[in-house]
Design an enzyme around this catalytic site. Structure first.
Site, short mmCIF file in Angstrom:
data_model
loop_
_atom_site.label_atom_id
_atom_site.label_comp_id
_atom_site.label_asym_id
_atom_site.label_seq_id
_atom_site.Cartn_x
_atom_site.Cartn_y
_atom_site.Cartn_z
N GLU A 77 -52.42 30.39 -31.65
CA GLU A 77 -51.83 29.77 -31.25
C GLU A 77 -52.34 27.85 -31.23
O GLU A 77 -52.91 28.31 -30.09
CB GLU A 77 -50.74 30.68 -30.35
CG GLU A 77 -49.77 29.55 -30.81
CD GLU A 77 -48.09 29.47 -28.98
OE1 GLU A 77 -47.56 29.35 -29.35
OE2 GLU A 77 -48.79 30.62 -28.74
N GLU B 135 -54.74 25.75 -26.47
CA GLU B 135 -53.84 24.59 -25.77
C GLU B 135 -54.70 23.06 -24.69
O GLU B 135 -55.54 22.99 -24.17
CB GLU B 135 -52.95 25.03 -24.19
CG GLU B 135 -52.03 23.97 -23.70
CD GLU B 135 -51.59 23.28 -25.05
OE1 GLU B 135 -51.48 22.16 -24.83
OE2 GLU B 135 -50.10 24.03 -25.35
N ASP C 48 -58.30 20.93 -28.70
CA ASP C 48 -57.59 20.07 -29.43
C ASP C 48 -57.39 20.80 -30.21
O ASP C 48 -58.56 20.86 -31.46
CB ASP C 48 -58.42 18.57 -29.49
CG ASP C 48 -57.60 17.21 -30.15
OD1 ASP C 48 -56.17 17.78 -30.46
OD2 ASP C 48 -58.10 16.19 -29.65
N ASP D 283 -44.63 19.14 -31.16
CA ASP D 283 -44.61 17.64 -30.93
C ASP D 283 -44.03 17.28 -32.19
O ASP D 283 -44.40 16.87 -33.08
CB ASP D 283 -45.38 16.24 -29.93
CG ASP D 283 -45.14 15.55 -29.88
OD1 ASP D 283 -43.74 14.73 -30.84
OD2 ASP D 283 -45.21 14.69 -29.16
N LYS E 60 -41.58 9.20 -35.02
CA LYS E 60 -41.05 7.65 -35.82
C LYS E 60 -42.51 7.57 -36.68
O LYS E 60 -43.15 8.50 -37.25
CB LYS E 60 -42.46 6.24 -35.31
CG LYS E 60 -41.57 6.27 -33.36
CD LYS E 60 -41.98 5.30 -32.81
CE LYS E 60 -41.18 5.15 -31.93
NZ LYS E 60 -41.23 3.98 -30.55
N THR F 89 -40.59 31.42 -28.11
CA THR F 89 -41.23 30.91 -26.65
C THR F 89 -40.45 30.07 -24.88
O THR F 89 -38.95 30.80 -25.94
CB THR F 89 -41.58 29.31 -26.81
OG1 THR F 89 -40.90 28.40 -26.83
CG2 THR F 89 -42.22 29.84 -29.05
N GLU F 90 -41.03 29.98 -24.09
CA GLU F 90 -40.43 29.65 -23.47
C GLU F 90 -39.07 28.23 -23.84
O GLU F 90 -37.83 29.41 -23.19
CB GLU F 90 -40.85 29.13 -22.13
CG GLU F 90 -41.79 29.75 -21.72
CD GLU F 90 -43.55 29.91 -21.70
OE1 GLU F 90 -44.81 30.14 -21.40
OE2 GLU F 90 -43.50 29.29 -23.22
N GLU G 113 -37.77 27.56 -26.58
CA GLU G 113 -36.67 27.87 -28.21
C GLU G 113 -35.93 29.59 -27.11
O GLU G 113 -34.88 28.95 -27.52
CB GLU G 113 -37.54 29.20 -28.65
CG GLU G 113 -36.91 30.44 -29.16
CD GLU G 113 -37.83 31.19 -30.51
OE1 GLU G 113 -37.19 31.22 -31.41
OE2 GLU G 113 -39.09 30.55 -30.54
#
Length: 215
Positions: A44, A69, A96, A118, A122, A192-193, A195
């Protein structure tokens, strides 16, 4: 979402090198050594506080899972849970998502999850979206043949961008769900939390499940 610094995070990470790896450029092709037994490896990218990946590891003991993460505090929240749970098929990585080909060997990963990434709304930031073709190239490089990519979001714009991006890349779709929580085809969704909170307020969740083209 950027989490506030927690003074306990860094010491907890330093104290548990058996449960978490920090920017592990020396582990490509060796990840099975981190688990109690060799099993298909699932990753994940962007695990947040870890509800999804922990519940996946519990639900599928026949698979090994890595939670990756970039935020130290977020991965520390997962680590705190894993210290208590000691799930034998879960390992954590502070790293990363743009460096996956440094962390994993070709065909090492059986499946990859992108949950509520994320959206970078833009247009000038589209190259930062985790479903942009540069990231798809990295996923394909580490993915085993016929491996799956599962993507969930609440952002319609990111969903539409991702659908086009994956289609243009030649990916084959197993599932395109425009309202995941009301789709009768989906019977094993793990939330997920974010979600859980968003959907309980009536928000719509989108999902794509796709595979890379085979040579």
């Amino acid at each position: 979402m950027r989490l506030r610094n927690k003074p306990w995070a860094a010491p907890l990470i330093a104290a548990n090198p058996d449960l978490i790896s920090v920017r592990p450029v020396d582990m490509a092709g060796k990840w099975q050594a981190k688990f109690s037994q060799q099993q298909p490896l699932y990753l994940e990218v962007g695990s947040g506080k870890g509800q999804f990946i922990i519940e996946m590891a519990k639900a599928h003991p026949d698979r090994n899972y890595i939670a990756l993460e970039i935020q130290e505090v977020a991965i520390a929240y997962i680590l705190r849970k894993q210290v208590a749970l000691q799930l034998p098929n879960l390992h954590l990585v502070l790293g990363d998502g743009a460096d996956l080909t440094d962390y994993f060997a070709p065909a090492e990963v059986a499946g990859l999850f992108l949950n509520f990434s994320d959206p970078w709304p833009k247009s000038r930031h589209e190259k930062r979206r985790l479903t942009y073709r540069h990231f798809l190239q990295q996923y394909q490089a580490i993915m085993a043949p016929n491996g799956i990519l599962q993507f969930k979001t609440d952002n319609q714009g990111l969903f539409e961008f991702s659908l086009v991006s994956m289609n243009n890349y030649g990916m084959v779709f197993d599932l395109v769900a425009l309202d995941l929580h009301h789709d009768p085809r989906v019977t094993d969704n793990i939330e997920t939390e974010y979600e859980h909170k968003f959907s309980s307020q009536g928000g719509r969740i989108y999902e794509l499940v796709a595979r890379f083209p085979q040579a």
